[in-house]
Design a protein around this motif. Structure first.
Motif, PDB file in Angstrom:
ATOM      1  N   ALA A 249     -92.648  47.649 -10.889  1.00 37.76           N
ATOM      2  CA  ALA A 249     -92.140  47.623 -12.255  1.00 37.76           C
ATOM      3  C   ALA A 249     -92.142  46.216 -12.841  1.00 37.76           C
ATOM      4  O   ALA A 249     -92.294  46.045 -14.051  1.00 37.76           O
ATOM      5  CB  ALA A 249     -90.720  48.194 -12.287  1.00 37.76           C
ATOM      6  N   ASN A 250     -91.979  45.209 -11.975  1.00 39.13           N
ATOM      7  CA  ASN A 250     -91.860  43.847 -12.488  1.00 39.13           C
ATOM      8  C   ASN A 250     -92.158  42.847 -11.378  1.00 39.13           C
ATOM      9  O   ASN A 250     -91.795  43.069 -10.229  1.00 39.13           O
ATOM     10  CB  ASN A 250     -90.442  43.622 -13.031  1.00 39.13           C
ATOM     11  CG  ASN A 250     -90.344  42.403 -13.913  1.00 39.13           C
ATOM     12  OD1 ASN A 250     -90.156  41.300 -13.418  1.00 39.13           O
ATOM     13  ND2 ASN A 250     -90.451  42.586 -15.215  1.00 39.13           N
ATOM     14  N   GLN A 251     -92.831  41.772 -11.744  1.00 35.93           N
ATOM     15  CA  GLN A 251     -93.108  40.679 -10.808  1.00 35.93           C
ATOM     16  C   GLN A 251     -92.633  39.384 -11.442  1.00 35.93           C
ATOM     17  O   GLN A 251     -92.925  39.104 -12.608  1.00 35.93           O
ATOM     18  CB  GLN A 251     -94.606  40.593 -10.495  1.00 35.93           C
ATOM     19  CG  GLN A 251     -94.969  39.454  -9.557  1.00 35.93           C
ATOM     20  CD  GLN A 251     -96.453  39.419  -9.240  1.00 35.93           C
ATOM     21  OE1 GLN A 251     -97.214  40.271  -9.680  1.00 35.93           O
ATOM     22  NE2 GLN A 251     -96.865  38.423  -8.485  1.00 35.93           N
ATOM     23  N   ARG A 252     -91.879  38.580 -10.676  1.00 31.07           N
ATOM     24  CA  ARG A 252     -91.294  37.361 -11.211  1.00 31.07           C
ATOM     25  C   ARG A 252     -91.598  36.172 -10.310  1.00 31.07           C
ATOM     26  O   ARG A 252     -91.474  36.267  -9.093  1.00 31.07           O
ATOM     27  CB  ARG A 252     -89.764  37.519 -11.339  1.00 31.07           C
ATOM     28  CG  ARG A 252     -89.375  38.552 -12.370  1.00 31.07           C
ATOM     29  CD  ARG A 252     -87.926  38.988 -12.245  1.00 31.07           C
ATOM     30  NE  ARG A 252     -87.651  39.902 -13.339  1.00 31.07           N
ATOM     31  CZ  ARG A 252     -86.847  39.631 -14.357  1.00 31.07           C
ATOM     32  NH1 ARG A 252     -86.202  38.483 -14.398  1.00 31.07           N
ATOM     33  NH2 ARG A 252     -86.671  40.506 -15.323  1.00 31.07           N
ATOM     34  N   THR A 253     -91.978  35.067 -10.935  1.00 28.61           N
ATOM     35  CA  THR A 253     -92.214  33.820 -10.220  1.00 28.61           C
ATOM     36  C   THR A 253     -91.267  32.767 -10.778  1.00 28.61           C
ATOM     37  O   THR A 253     -91.223  32.539 -11.995  1.00 28.61           O
ATOM     38  CB  THR A 253     -93.665  33.348 -10.385  1.00 28.61           C
ATOM     39  OG1 THR A 253     -94.547  34.367  -9.921  1.00 28.61           O
ATOM     40  CG2 THR A 253     -93.906  32.078  -9.596  1.00 28.61           C
ATOM     41  N   ASP A 254     -90.491  32.154  -9.892  1.00 29.46           N
ATOM     42  CA  ASP A 254     -89.452  31.210 -10.295  1.00 29.46           C
ATOM     43  C   ASP A 254     -89.679  29.888  -9.562  1.00 29.46           C
ATOM     44  O   ASP A 254     -89.734  29.847  -8.334  1.00 29.46           O
ATOM     45  CB  ASP A 254     -88.081  31.788  -9.940  1.00 29.46           C
ATOM     46  CG  ASP A 254     -86.934  30.989 -10.540  1.00 29.46           C
ATOM     47  OD1 ASP A 254     -87.131  29.812 -10.869  1.00 29.46           O
ATOM     48  OD2 ASP A 254     -85.827  31.553 -10.659  1.00 29.46           O
ATOM     49  N   LEU A 255     -89.826  28.809 -10.328  1.00 27.08           N
ATOM     50  CA  LEU A 255     -90.033  27.466  -9.788  1.00 27.08           C
ATOM     51  C   LEU A 255     -88.901  26.572 -10.267  1.00 27.08           C
ATOM     52  O   LEU A 255     -88.639  26.508 -11.475  1.00 27.08           O
ATOM     53  CB  LEU A 255     -91.382  26.910 -10.252  1.00 27.08           C
ATOM     54  CG  LEU A 255     -91.750  25.486  -9.824  1.00 27.08           C
ATOM     55  CD1 LEU A 255     -91.925  25.408  -8.314  1.00 27.08           C
ATOM     56  CD2 LEU A 255     -93.015  25.030 -10.546  1.00 27.08           C
ATOM     57  N   SER A 256     -88.216  25.897  -9.342  1.00 23.65           N
ATOM     58  CA  SER A 256     -87.078  25.080  -9.760  1.00 23.65           C
ATOM     59  C   SER A 256     -86.891  23.867  -8.866  1.00 23.65           C
ATOM     60  O   SER A 256     -87.372  23.819  -7.719  1.00 23.65           O
ATOM     61  CB  SER A 256     -85.786  25.910  -9.757  1.00 23.65           C
ATOM     62  OG  SER A 256     -85.443  26.299  -8.438  1.00 23.65           O
TER      63      SER A 256
END
Length: 206
Positions: A68-75
């Motif tokens: 349903a959803n793909q998320r990429t988080d860079l911090s």
């Protein structure tokens, strides 16, 4: 006597979390239940600065999974002292959402039971400002960390969401850890129609 009291408190929180996961998880599986899987990789740049990369896949239904959803988080996380940390990051989804954010984390209590809080201010699609604040209680029981988290979402219209989670984290070695959780995901304050989420994650510390 003091050590016995601490152990009882730890076991009590651990039993509460595990019991909640079993009872609520069984109820959740009877309804539509989403599955979120996460790979989190962190690496130390300097003594107080950490680079974090997270890839999350959200599947709509545990009985008939479809992405349903793909998320990429860079911090980047910066440790100010033993009690305060700050962060800045960027999240992107396969739906095309761009979400830069800044955050602050607080270590409120350390000891038998730890209490931590974090707040993020997000700029969703460079248009809408949203704040999200969570409070997490955790402990350690024989190398396993049970935890409980409450997260609240707020924007200019008021409360837009609430996530209540119970979970456990287990370190495999100095590099790898695994976690599992159950979450009630609520839009606004409509708790009667909360969504059910089962989560699995792998953490890598470099």
């Amino acid at each position: 006597m003091k050590n016995n009291k601490k152990m009882i408190q730890k076991i009590g929180l651990g039993a509460l979390v595990m019991g909640a996961m079993l009872l609520i998880g069984n109820a959740a599986l009877a309804a539509d239940t989403s599955v979120w899987t996460t790979l989190s990789v962190s690496g130390t740049i300097t003594e107080n600065i950490t680079l974090n990369v997270e890839e999350e896949l959200r599947f709509s239904d545990i009985t008939d999974p479809s992405l349903a959803n793909q998320r990429t988080d860079l911090s980047l996380g910066i440790k100010v002292n033993n009690f305060v940390g700050v962060s800045a990051g960027y999240l992107n989804t396969n739906g095309g959402e761009h979400r830069p954010y800044v955050g602050v984390g607080l270590s409120l209590l350390r000891g038998n039971i730890s209490l931590d809080s974090s707040t993020k201010i997000e700029l969703r699609d460079f248009d809408t400002v949203r704040g999200r604040t969570d409070l997490t209680a955790s402990t350690d029981v024989s190398g396993v960390t049970p935890w409980i988290t409450e997260e609240l979402f707020v924007d200019s219209s008021g409360i837009t969401g609430n996530r209540a989670s119970v979970g456990v984290t287990r370190g495999i070695n100095d590099t790898f850890s695994v976690n599992a959780f159950y979450m009630l995901d609520t839009a606004g304050t409509d708790f009667a129609n909360s969504g059910h989420v089962v989560g699995l994650g792998l953490g890598v510390s470099l």
